[in-house]
Design an enzyme around this catalytic site. Structure first.
Site, PDB file in Angstrom:
ATOM      1  N   SER A  91     -13.419 -60.600  45.804  1.00  0.00           N
ATOM      2  CA  SER A  91     -13.623 -60.960  47.202  1.00  0.00           C
ATOM      3  C   SER A  91     -12.878 -59.965  48.104  1.00  0.00           C
ATOM      4  O   SER A  91     -13.205 -58.776  48.091  1.00  0.00           O
ATOM      5  CB  SER A  91     -13.201 -62.409  47.440  1.00  0.00           C
ATOM      6  OG  SER A  91     -13.710 -62.894  48.646  1.00  0.00           O
ATOM      7  N   GLU A 137     -24.196 -66.307  45.155  1.00  0.00           N
ATOM      8  CA  GLU A 137     -23.262 -66.127  46.264  1.00  0.00           C
ATOM      9  C   GLU A 137     -24.032 -65.987  47.572  1.00  0.00           C
ATOM     10  O   GLU A 137     -25.270 -65.973  47.589  1.00  0.00           O
ATOM     11  CB  GLU A 137     -22.371 -64.906  46.007  1.00  0.00           C
ATOM     12  CG  GLU A 137     -21.501 -65.046  44.752  1.00  0.00           C
ATOM     13  CD  GLU A 137     -20.378 -64.050  44.690  1.00  0.00           C
ATOM     14  OE1 GLU A 137     -19.688 -63.871  45.714  1.00  0.00           O
ATOM     15  OE2 GLU A 137     -20.165 -63.457  43.609  1.00  0.00           O
ATOM     16  N   HIS A 193     -19.510 -67.824  44.114  1.00  0.00           N
ATOM     17  CA  HIS A 193     -18.392 -66.941  44.447  1.00  0.00           C
ATOM     18  C   HIS A 193     -17.166 -67.165  43.567  1.00  0.00           C
ATOM     19  O   HIS A 193     -16.440 -66.218  43.264  1.00  0.00           O
ATOM     20  CB  HIS A 193     -18.026 -67.127  45.919  1.00  0.00           C
ATOM     21  CG  HIS A 193     -17.102 -66.083  46.456  1.00  0.00           C
ATOM     22  ND1 HIS A 193     -17.427 -64.740  46.509  1.00  0.00           N
ATOM     23  CD2 HIS A 193     -15.846 -66.179  46.977  1.00  0.00           C
ATOM     24  CE1 HIS A 193     -16.432 -64.060  47.035  1.00  0.00           C
ATOM     25  NE2 HIS A 193     -15.454 -64.906  47.321  1.00  0.00           N
TER      26      HIS A 193
END
Length: 276
Positions: free
Chosen positions: A154, A216, A251
């Site tokens: 991320s 995601e 995610h």
């Protein structure tokens, strides 16, 4: 750098160091998994993982299983870089450490409506990694400098790409998991363009792995998918880029799959890299 404490966990084959480092002398928790065998002639490969408390134990256990002889990979040193909160994702600390400077108006609104934490410390953090943490690991183990990997997820994936584009000499293997390419209205893409122009003259052999979960956010999947094409022209100049998209993963759920692929990426012998 000041080291104030060390905890050893022999039954787990790992230890934790508390350090105060960087220009701000901030506290970090350095989690280290010891290799399970003797070092190869070149030394141990090393994997540096951001958000250490989120990924270290999964990665270290996977490495222990996948480096068993006679058919496993070479033993590896796994280093998790975490924070004193022990949180899996310490948003305040990681937002500063993993990002480039940005104005609040250039960032999307947060789901809870709160302001973003302080940001912009990416280069300070990379200095800390390069000048303090990596020498610390080299003082503890004989390190193979041609097999060192950096992994982030991320915002950590954003930092990995920033590191590659601005410091390709830092490590040999860069793994950007679900990278936040959107940060600061896609300012990273300007760094990419500069990297495209500068990299051929550096005569380096480097590898980049991008991982993403197919479930995601759509823009993140699209952003990750575009990067290999943007970097394709550098293949003839020594940059190997690959993308792994994991079906059915979001995610957070994508992390175990990404870590397993990271091990293969970081530890498979590469004849080109071995000649550097």
């Amino acid at each position: 750098m000041t080291i104030t404490n060390e905890r050893s966990y022999p039954h787990l084959g790992c230890e934790e160091h508390v350090i105060y480092a960087g220009v701000r002398r901030q506290e970090y928790r350095i989690l280290i998994s010891h290799p399970t065998g003797e070092a190869p002639p070149e030394g141990y490969p090393v994997i540096y993982a951001l958000d250490g408390h989120a990924v270290f134990h999964t990665l270290a256990e996977s490495a222990r299983l996948q480096t068993r002889k006679p058919h496993g990979y070479d033993p590896v040193v796994v280093v998790g870089i975490g924070y004193p909160s022990g949180e899996s994702f310490d948003m305040k600390r990681r937002c500063y450490d993993f990002t480039m400077p940005a104005e609040e108006q250039q960032l999307p609104k947060r789901p809870d409506g709160s302001q973003w934490p302080e940001s912009g410390g990416a280069d300070e953090f990379l200095d800390l990694l390069q000048l303090e943490i990596m020498p610390m690991i080299a003082s503890l183990f004989r390190v193979d400098t041609q097999r060192q990997a950096l992994f982030g997820h991320s915002l950590g994936g954003l930092l990995v790409l920033h590191a590659l584009f601005t410091r390709p000499e830092l490590v040999t293997h860069y793994t950007a998991g679900s990278p936040s390419v959107w940060w600061n209205d896609y300012a990273l893409l300007a760094e990419l363009e500069q990297f495209l122009a500068a990299y051929p003259a550096k005569a380096l052999q480097r590898k980049l792995l991008i991982t993403i979960g197919a479930d995601e956010l759509e823009h993140m999947v699209e952003d990750a998918g575009k990067l290999p094409g943007r970097l394709a022209s550098l293949a003839e100049h020594g940059l190997q880029t690959s993308l792994n998209e994991f079906a059915g993963e979001s995610h957070v759920s994508v992390l175990p799959a990404a870590l397993s692929r990271l091990l293969r990426f970081a530890l498979e012998k590469d004849e080109i890299l071995e000649q550097v």
